[in-house]
Every structure is written in C-alpha cells, then in structure tokens.
Enzyme design. Structure first.
Site, PDB file in Angstrom:
ATOM      1  CE  LYS A  11      -1.530  10.710  30.846  1.00 32.59           C
ATOM      2  NZ  LYS A  11      -0.443  10.243  31.148  1.00 32.59           N
ATOM      3  CB  SER A  70       2.727   9.685  31.642  1.00 32.47           C
ATOM      4  OG  SER A  70       2.100  10.335  32.325  1.00 32.47           O
TER       5      SER A  70
END
Length: 176
Positions: A72, A35
């Site tokens: 993230k 991701s």
C-alpha cells in the site's frame, strides 16, 4: 594451488554476499492483487529495500496479524491528522496533491469522488496517527483493503519499501 584456493574463497564470499543482500537489503516480491493498480499491477515483480526512512507517498510492504502481506501507499505519518473531503487529501488541514491517482480518477471517477470522505478521527477513534504508525491506502481506492478497514500499520510490521519494478521488462522502472 593457492590461486585455486583464492578463487574458491572469493566464490564463497560472493555467494554469502548475494544471500545477505537478497535476504536483508533488497528483497524481490511479486504483486498479488489489484489494490495498487494502475501503478503496480497484478504479477509485477518488484524489489523492496529495508534501509531508508519511510516518507509520505512511499509504497510499502507489510505483514498484518492475519498473516497476509500487503502492498500500500503511505498517506499519513505519525502525529498527523488525515482528512479526505470532496476527493481531496488534507494533511493537518493542508491540501496535498496525489498525482499518482490522476489516471485512476479519469477512468473510474470522472463524475464522483474516487476516495470516500473520512477523517482519522472517524476511522481510528483518535485525531492523530499514533507514534510509530502509518496510515496507508491502495491506489485503487474503490477496491482496496487498507487503513480504512484494518487501521494503522505499525513500523514493526513494515517489511520494506518498494523501490523498483523489474519484471515484466516493459514495465521496468524505479519507483519514486
């Protein structure tokens, strides 16, 4: 005899300091998932730290209630309104550049939007990011489970901020 004792005491102090630094200040972590690609890759080993303030575009590590650990990028800070329109980030109505996405956009979205359009109002049912919370996205926007699916991250869930890739050696770098 006193030199031996002094040496043992210094060795014990050093070992304790190493454990304190490793356990509380600088924590190693291995990246598991895609991701954050191209910037962090599957198998990268990174150092996180817990001491400094979190800013926009910092990469953070956090734990969610599902027991999983996520890595993230912080896009929105407490009290801000986030909008994506025509693949452009707006914070409180002002355009913000995301230079860390340049390579991903070239490769994956030369003719279409790389980041789908949304606002904090539509995703969070509130116009602004709540106090003590962050809005996070993965750099690999099309294959990332992030605030678009699980909502904001509370500061109590943040484990640390990624500051360095230390392995593999050919990818060693300080994360700005």
């Amino acid at each position: 005899m006193t030199q031996v004792m002094n040496g043992l005491i210094m060795c014990a102090i050093s070992i304790v300091l190493v454990f304190i630094i490793r356990g509380f200040l600088f924590i190693p972590l291995s990246i598991d998932g895609i991701s954050m690609e191209k910037n962090l890759k599957q198998g990268d080993h990174v150092i996180t730290e817990k001491m400094s303030e979190i800013h926009r575009f910092d990469i953070i590590v956090f734990h969610l209630d599902d027991g999983k650990t996520y890595v993230k990028r912080v896009i929105g800070l407490p009290g801000e309104e986030i909008t994506y329109k025509k693949d452009q980030l707006y914070v409180n109505g002002k355009k913000r550049m995301e230079s860390f996405l340049t390579e991903n956009k070239k490769e994956h979205a030369p003719t279409s939007n790389y980041t789908n359009e949304f606002t904090t109002s539509t995703l969070l049912s509130t116009k602004k990011i709540p106090k003590n919370c962050y809005f996070v996205l993965g750099d690999n926007r099309r294959l990332s489970k992030d605030s678009r699916s699980f909502g904001v991250v509370h500061q109590n869930q943040v484990f640390g901020k990624v500051v360095m890739i230390y392995y593999p050696f050919d990818r060693m770098q300080i994360i700005k």
